[in-house]
Design a protein around this motif. Sequence first.
Motif, PDB file in Angstrom:
ATOM      1  N   UNK A 112       0.942  -1.150   0.025  1.00  0.00           N
ATOM      2  CA  UNK A 112       0.085  -0.098  -0.216  1.00  0.00           C
ATOM      3  C   UNK A 112       0.786   1.113  -0.020  1.00  0.00           C
ATOM      4  N   UNK A 113       0.230   2.431  -0.137  1.00  0.00           N
ATOM      5  CA  UNK A 113       0.828   3.775  -0.484  1.00  0.00           C
ATOM      6  C   UNK A 113       1.076   4.376   0.835  1.00  0.00           C
ATOM      7  N   UNK A 210      11.443   5.045  -1.134  1.00  0.00           N
ATOM      8  CA  UNK A 210      10.420   4.816  -2.185  1.00  0.00           C
ATOM      9  C   UNK A 210       9.274   5.979  -1.982  1.00  0.00           C
ATOM     10  N   UNK A 211       8.904   5.826  -0.836  1.00  0.00           N
ATOM     11  CA  UNK A 211       7.402   6.744  -0.509  1.00  0.00           C
ATOM     12  C   UNK A 211       7.985   8.225  -0.660  1.00  0.00           C
ATOM     13  N   UNK A 214       9.008   9.434  -4.391  1.00  0.00           N
ATOM     14  CA  UNK A 214       7.926   9.628  -5.070  1.00  0.00           C
ATOM     15  C   UNK A 214       7.215  10.948  -4.747  1.00  0.00           C
TER      16      UNK A 214
ATOM     17  N   UNK B  15       8.246   3.165 -12.045  1.00  0.00           N
ATOM     18  CA  UNK B  15       7.858   2.730 -10.907  1.00  0.00           C
ATOM     19  C   UNK B  15       8.217   3.679  -9.902  1.00  0.00           C
ATOM     20  N   UNK B  16       9.326   4.427  -9.924  1.00  0.00           N
ATOM     21  CA  UNK B  16       9.670   5.445  -8.978  1.00  0.00           C
ATOM     22  C   UNK B  16       8.189   6.446  -8.775  1.00  0.00           C
ATOM     23  N   UNK B  17       7.739   6.603  -9.896  1.00  0.00           N
ATOM     24  CA  UNK B  17       6.403   7.333  -9.644  1.00  0.00           C
ATOM     25  C   UNK B  17       5.196   6.830  -9.332  1.00  0.00           C
ATOM     26  N   UNK B  18       5.034   5.528  -9.611  1.00  0.00           N
ATOM     27  CA  UNK B  18       3.930   4.986  -9.471  1.00  0.00           C
ATOM     28  C   UNK B  18       3.878   4.021  -8.156  1.00  0.00           C
ATOM     29  N   UNK B  19       5.029   3.970  -7.502  1.00  0.00           N
ATOM     30  CA  UNK B  19       5.364   3.039  -6.372  1.00  0.00           C
ATOM     31  C   UNK B  19       4.167   3.457  -5.203  1.00  0.00           C
ATOM     32  N   UNK B  20       3.637   2.254  -4.675  1.00  0.00           N
ATOM     33  CA  UNK B  20       3.915   1.043  -4.557  1.00  0.00           C
ATOM     34  C   UNK B  20       3.131   0.275  -5.694  1.00  0.00           C
TER      35      UNK B  20
END
Lengths: 404, 357
Positions: A112-113, A210-211, A214, B15-20
């Motif tokens: 999840x985000x 990663x979070x 982004x 994927x860096x922009x759409x993670x997870x």
Amino acid sequence: MAISDVKEYTHLTAEEVEQLGRELDAIRREVEESRGDDDAAYINRLIKIQRSLAVAGRVTLFASRFPPAWAAGAAMLGVAKILENMEIGHNVMHGQWDWMNDPEIHSSNWEWDTAQPAEQWKHSHNYIHHQFTNVLGFDNDIGYGILRMAREQKWHPVYLGQPVYNALLATLFQWGVALHDLDLEAIRKREKDPKVLAKQLRQIRRKISRQIGKDYVFFPLLTGLAGPGNIVPTMTANATANLMRNLWSYMIIFCGHFPDGALHFTEEELEDETRAEWYLRQMLGSANFEGGRLLHVMSGSLGYQIEHHLFPDLPSNRYPQISVRVRELAAKYDIPYTTGPLHRQYGQALRTIMKLSLPNRFTSSDQPEPPTPPVDRRRRTDAERPTRMVETGGWSSRAAASTA
Amino acid sequence: MAATKTLTLARRAGARLTTPLHPDDYLSMINPLWSARELRGRIEKVIPETEDAATVVIRPGWGWHYEHRPGQYVGIGVQVDGKFHWRSYSVSTPPKRSGRTIAITVRAMPEGFLSKHLVGGLEPGTIVRLALPAGEFVLPSPPPAKMLMLVGGSGITPVMSMLRTLDRRDTMPDVVVHYSSTTEERMIFRDEIVALAEKHPTLTLHRLHTDHDGMLELADLDRIVPDWRDRETWACGPAPMLDAIEEHWEDASLSDQLHLERFSLKFDGDGGEGGTLTFQNSNKTIEADGATTVLEAGEEAGVGMPYGCRAGICHTCTLTLVEGTVRDLRNGEEYSNPNDRVQTCVTVPVGPCTLAI
């Protein structure tokens, strides 16, 4: 008041409790057998709406240097994040949609985000919280290891700062949740397995990078291509969306077990607890709130917290229909069914947070006191917890065999 | 290949922009086939072959390579009543790198809930899931000079793929096809196979309608195909037929020349010692003996296990091993490294094991 024996408390006979358990099992079976195309369409549609909203929000932020676009983008992204965390992520990771056998919507590989790695959440929430719901010292969700949420928890001067900790927890909720499964207390006491700790920290570091990458690096830079003036506004819009989600999910989650009427339990209750008694503990320990369909979807169906705790792995779109049946059972067996409007439920939880920052002698309680002496709020390690047989609504063959 | 590499890099950057999530999760909202995350396909058409069999033409999405070998099967996952069901079917089209579609030919079995659905109820436009082609029942390249195909019922489908390939390349060697079917009407591809035999003088066709003429007696082979011992043989059909063929070839000490395709799984391994299985996320545990697969044990314990074909083909059931050892029932191979990805439907525990679910 902490309950050490739910049967005793409800004045039900053992046979009545077992009968209630059978009636709840029957509801579970009926829902399980009637799952089908409509349910699958519900989750697929919701995922589509959520992703479209996220895309629309992100695209709008390519003009985030203009305030109306900033506001619209942040709002769409915030709502998308709320849907993603609550009605989609939370419920998928409970296994509510595993029956579809769709590898893309399955609890074993959903991520999840939000900052907490899914794998750790499935342990701290799906297992610990849903197994040991509201048992003092066992359920780490009671105050998230930060707040004193039960009169039985020992007071310490550090709790005078509780209103501040609460505000911080609400604001930074996803980060608090991210650290939840680490069990900071065990680390402080050097009881934590260093190998497990290292693995968990690795997972968290990866997820967080990663979070953050982004929301605060890559996406702002990308909108910078449409004009360098977008970079900073995009960062602040993303921060706002995350804040919206944090405050909202914090508030909804605190309405689940902390309004007046939701009870706590002591570890004596866990001894030889039957499946039916487990059901009863879930009913007594949880609280619902009322509202329209949209409110329930936005809150991940946690307005049906009682139904969710009885059947954590049944599809959330069925909770409204299940709740009608559960309310009937509560009335039939004369068991409390705690519910009320959202503002009242949260108001009560907030009042408890404020009150319990002070020692018990300065505050009143409408319940007889002290039914049990204040207990050490030390958290138990996995090894110290008794083996549990129920989880996400399932029941091991051991228990099934003994009740058959 | 360079294009694939660029695409992979682009995906990783995206994927860096759409993670997870993956970029494909968003692209597939525009077109369901624009995803390589899970192989997908769209049903183009369903062509009736006989009363109870149909050819299903599928347009695969991204990630599909038209490189199956003639005779291989694919896994197909179809949603019925909200739930994905997986089966494997032979690809009946010959491999074509320029191809846009693949076809499988399915016979509705009386008890086969999914095959009935595929033959009778599948709307063009439906999105299905696919598993990459697999199987060792394939045409060697170059083909042997003399071949014998012993086929019963829907066992024709992998053989048809081989024959079509030989026809397309126009390299038909000396092939004898012995094709049994209950009746003439139920004989799948009967016109096409007759046409092939007329076109290629080196292709000999024997047809047998077993309702009328009785089953093929293997002892009769000496009369029907006198040189069967000189031929490399491919056999596909019902299990009793294959058992008999296997025995007959063994007796003639010709097992090396025989290729069999079984549609049901046969385990050759020794089983395991069994042990306690722990499912990490839920902390559920269960005792499993050496004959119970990890998948079955997990389902017994009430864990929502992913599953597919239940025969080791489609990999839907694959999970990560956290610790312990499991043994693959098909070949006795053991997996004991933490983070090994194991197919739960064909593995059994050897001592205590923990799985990441």
